[in-house]
Design an enzyme around this catalytic site. Structure first.
Site, short mmCIF file in Angstrom:
data_model
loop_
_atom_site.label_atom_id
_atom_site.label_comp_id
_atom_site.label_asym_id
_atom_site.label_seq_id
_atom_site.Cartn_x
_atom_site.Cartn_y
_atom_site.Cartn_z
N ARG A 107 -60.51 54.51 66.27
CA ARG A 107 -60.11 53.31 65.55
C ARG A 107 -59.95 52.08 66.43
O ARG A 107 -60.24 50.97 65.98
CB ARG A 107 -58.83 53.59 64.76
CG ARG A 107 -59.11 54.35 63.48
CD ARG A 107 -57.86 54.84 62.79
NE ARG A 107 -58.21 55.46 61.50
CZ ARG A 107 -57.44 56.33 60.85
NH1 ARG A 107 -56.28 56.68 61.36
NH2 ARG A 107 -57.83 56.84 59.70
N GLU A 111 -63.32 52.77 57.69
CA GLU A 111 -62.64 53.50 58.76
C GLU A 111 -61.15 53.68 58.46
O GLU A 111 -60.33 53.72 59.36
CB GLU A 111 -62.83 52.78 60.11
CG GLU A 111 -64.26 52.72 60.60
CD GLU A 111 -64.78 54.07 61.05
OE1 GLU A 111 -64.01 54.84 61.65
OE2 GLU A 111 -65.96 54.36 60.79
N THR A 147 -73.65 53.96 56.87
CA THR A 147 -74.34 53.02 57.75
C THR A 147 -75.62 53.67 58.27
O THR A 147 -75.58 54.78 58.80
CB THR A 147 -73.44 52.62 58.93
OG1 THR A 147 -72.27 51.98 58.43
CG2 THR A 147 -74.16 51.67 59.87
N GLY A 190 -62.30 22.67 56.36
CA GLY A 190 -62.29 22.06 55.04
C GLY A 190 -63.52 22.42 54.24
O GLY A 190 -63.98 23.56 54.24
N GLN A 247 -60.21 26.89 56.47
CA GLN A 247 -59.28 25.85 56.06
C GLN A 247 -59.33 24.66 57.02
O GLN A 247 -59.28 23.50 56.60
CB GLN A 247 -57.85 26.41 55.99
CG GLN A 247 -56.86 25.51 55.28
CD GLN A 247 -57.11 25.45 53.78
OE1 GLN A 247 -57.76 26.32 53.22
NE2 GLN A 247 -56.62 24.40 53.15
#
Length: 431
Positions: free
Chosen positions: A290, A411, A191, A387, A384
């Site tokens: 994390r 990570e 990054t 749609g 979903q």
């Protein structure tokens, strides 16, 4: 009363004990689910920036696939981007402010959010290994100024060393005559790689020692021998720059070894003697970092959930809003449930890391694993619910789904997180 039996306290005694504990919390602070006024103010401040500045620009920078320097500069001008901001967020004794900030920022947009927060990876690397003098010298250079913002890069992974960081091929050799380190190798998926003002590079000093023979180095701005490889065109997080970094006889002063050579020599000597620390330092660092990554994933998931919820209330099919259909309502209920559950895991691990609690069962990995997989699942549910609209770039949930996927990969992949957790709960070196 027979010897060995336990006398249960009365209700009054239990209440009195609880009140006493609340009045005299331990060094880490009493447990509470309530945010402080300061935490709420910071949350609302970052949310306002995400809503008014980040979110309106998200689609544009996703399409451009470029670093959004104007938005980074805007964040710097209001004090959101810079060392002072990160120091303030980290100083929170509960450990919750940093994940709260990340959730709100990534709620706005993950690509722009990463372009703003990506520098913290380099800063974390400097703080993890550097001396106070090195921190004072290099951390401000990672950020630059409000008028001329810079970014930092943390370079660890390599083409053949992603999850297996013990097999790094990048080498660092010490030239004693010149008091310089010479680095050669290739870093992958970095990054801000190549465009950073300051690069923090992890390299092998003694390959025979594996991960224990590695050290971190600062590559100062303008150093010869460091070049950017091809910029990657990614599935998601497109506003965040990612590229390979090549190191070709890259010479840096001896003072750029984070922690100093004396400390490195002592550590290498212990490793050669077979002395082992009670806990691996790298694992401790990952377990602390994390949860912040998990908070970013939660921000994406929450954004998709909120958009889908509003859409379901407004979208009319068969004469009524689709929220009135159980299939839709239950899907939204499950999304809310999973997002809140993931946030609680992130907050627990963040609190443990900041207050010095020992990670007994890899709680940091649990939080990142849960949050990353919830983000992918929730953004897919959002598509979903919308749609056909959800599958188009006219609606943001398509972009959110693309952005979410990386959180099961970088990570530490979901498989690596499960490996860490399995080893922690079993005490067995599972492969």
């Amino acid at each position: 009363m027979e010897e060995g039996t336990t006398t249960l306290p009365t209700r009054e005694e239990a209440v009195a004990a609880a009140e006493e504990a609340a009045a005299t919390p331990d060094q880490a602070g009493g447990f509470t689910m309530d945010l402080t006024d300061e935490q709420k103010e910071i949350r609302d401040w970052v949310h306002g920036f995400a809503e008014k500045v980040v979110r309106p620009a998200a689609a544009e920078w996703d399409e451009r696939e470029e670093t959004p320097w104007p938005i980074i500069q805007e964040a710097a001008k209001i004090g959101l981007y810079g060392f002072e901001a990160i120091a303030q967020f980290w100083a929170d004794p509960t450990g919750l402010t940093l994940p709260i900030v990340n959730e709100e920022l990534f709620w706005g947009d993950a690509g722009i959010g990463m372009s703003i927060m990506g520098t913290t990876l380099a800063v974390a690397g400097i703080f993890a290994s550097g001396t106070p003098e090195q921190m004072a010298e290099w951390v401000p250079q990672c950020y630059g100024t409000a008028d001329d913002p810079k970014v930092g890069a943390f370079c660890v992974s390599e083409p053949d060393a992603g999850s297996d960081v013990s097999s790094l091929r990048t080498r660092a050799k010490y030239d004693e005559a010149k008091d310089e380190w010479v680095l050669n190798g290739q870093k992958a998926w970095a990054t801000n790689g190549g465009i950073a003002n300051v690069h923090v590079v992890v390299a092998s000093v003694d390959p025979e020692l594996g991960a224990r023979g590695q050290a971190a180095f600062v590559i100062p701005p303008g150093t010869k021998g460091l070049e950017m490889g091809t910029k990657l065109k990614k599935h998601g997080l497109r506003a965040s720059h990612t590229a390979d970094v090549f190191l070709d006889d890259c010479r840096i002063p001896g003072s750029c070894l984070l922690g100093g050579k004396e400390k490195l020599d002592e550590r290498l000597a212990r490793a050669r003697e077979g002395t082992r620390a009670k806990r691996q330092a790298a694992m401790q660092t990952f377990e602390v970092s994390r949860p912040t990554v998990g908070a970013q994933a939660i921000g994406i998931a929450r954004a998709a959930y909120e958009y889908a919820l509003d859409y379901a209330k407004e979208r009319v099919q068969f004469g009524r809003p689709i929220i009135e259909n159980q299939a839709i309502a239950f899907a939204l209920a499950d999304m809310k449930l999973e997002i809140d559950a993931a946030r609680l895991l992130v907050w627990r691990a963040s609190w443990m890391g900041r207050t010095g609690r020992e990670f007994t069962s890899a709680e940091g990995s649990m939080s990142k694993l849960k949050a990353g997989e919830v983000a992918v699942w929730a953004t897919e549910r959002a598509i979903q619910i919308l749609g056909g609209n959800g599958y188009t770039r006219e609606y943001p949930v398509e972009r959110m789904h693309r952005d979410a996927k990386i959180y099961t990969i970088f990570e530490g992949t979901s498989e690596i997180q499960r490996l860490v957790i399995a080893r922690a709960i079993s005490g067995v070196h599972i492969r």
